[in-house]
Design an enzyme around this catalytic site. Structure first.
Site: not given
Ligand code: AMP
Length: 213
Positions: A13, A172
């Protein structure tokens, strides 16, 4: 044009945001980069965020929402922006809807970066980030890299982000799967919900996004 990028950590991203912000001439808003800047400047908000980031956990919603709320009202966002890393939770998604409604704007497209999680752990632990301009490369490319830093004009200074260390990366993913993956369904009904195969070269991913925008 307001673009929202969704996808797991390491799915590209940030790289696509950096490439597309130049092509589309709209700023890249990365909450992760904003926190890292605040940490390097040792602001109160930065030091608070660091305690969560170092463990691979999310920064509390109210802190992130206030940060984005202020940022999207700045002048350089008038023609649009790319949201990278926000929203990541249901309350953040609701807050974004409310913020856009208040200013009478809509998301132009939602791009979901699809990639197999097993590949991402290797990608993340091998990546190195320039501490000045945030450019990301593979650890194997560091010694031969000669592209000047976009911030300093000198050689980039590559480091491994603390949260790209293996044990933090695992955490994460756990947090992404429990808190962020569920919000994808919130956006699936958007008229321009685009799923992109993120397991391609950065240029191929950019082309695929642009063709479908
Ligand atoms: P990123 O660079 O987008 O991977 O973000 C790095 C870290 O910053 C994340 O692991 C979180 O600790 C924190 N962070 C960034 N964006 C958000 C968000 N929208 N909500 C909560 N925490 C965030």
């Amino acid at each position: 044009m307001i673009l929202l990028f969704l996808g797991p950590p390491g799915s590209g991203k940030g790289t696509q945001s950096q490439l597309l912000q130049k092509k589309l001439n709209i700023p890249h808003l990365s909450t992760g980069d904003m926190f890292r800047k605040a940490i390097s400047e040792k602001t109160t908000m930065g030091l608070k965020a660091k305690t969560f980031m170092d463990k691979g956990e999310y920064v509390p919603d109210e802190v992130v929402i206030a940060l984005i709320q202020e940022r999207i009202l700045q002048k350089d966002c008038e023609n649009g922006f790319i949201l990278d890393g926000f929203p990541r939770t249901q309350p953040q998604a609701g807050a974004l809807d409310a913020m856009l409604a208040t200013v009478g704007r809509n998301l132009s497209a939602v791009i979901n970066f699809k990639i197999d999680e097993s590949q991402l752990v290797n990608r993340l632990t091998a990546r190195r980030t320039c501490k000045n301009c945030n450019r990301v490369i593979h650890e194997g490319e560091v010694s031969a890299d000669s592209k000047p830093c976009a911030k300093t004009g000198q050689k980039c200074e590559f480091i491994q982000r603390d949260d790209d260390k293996p044990e933090v990366v695992r955490k994460r993913f756990e947090v992404y799967n429990t808190q962020t993956a569920p919000i994808i369904s919130h956006y699936k009904t958007h008229p321009k919900f685009i799923e992109v195969n993120a397991d391609q070269t950065p240029d191929a991913v950019t082309q695929s996004i642009i063709q479908r925008l």
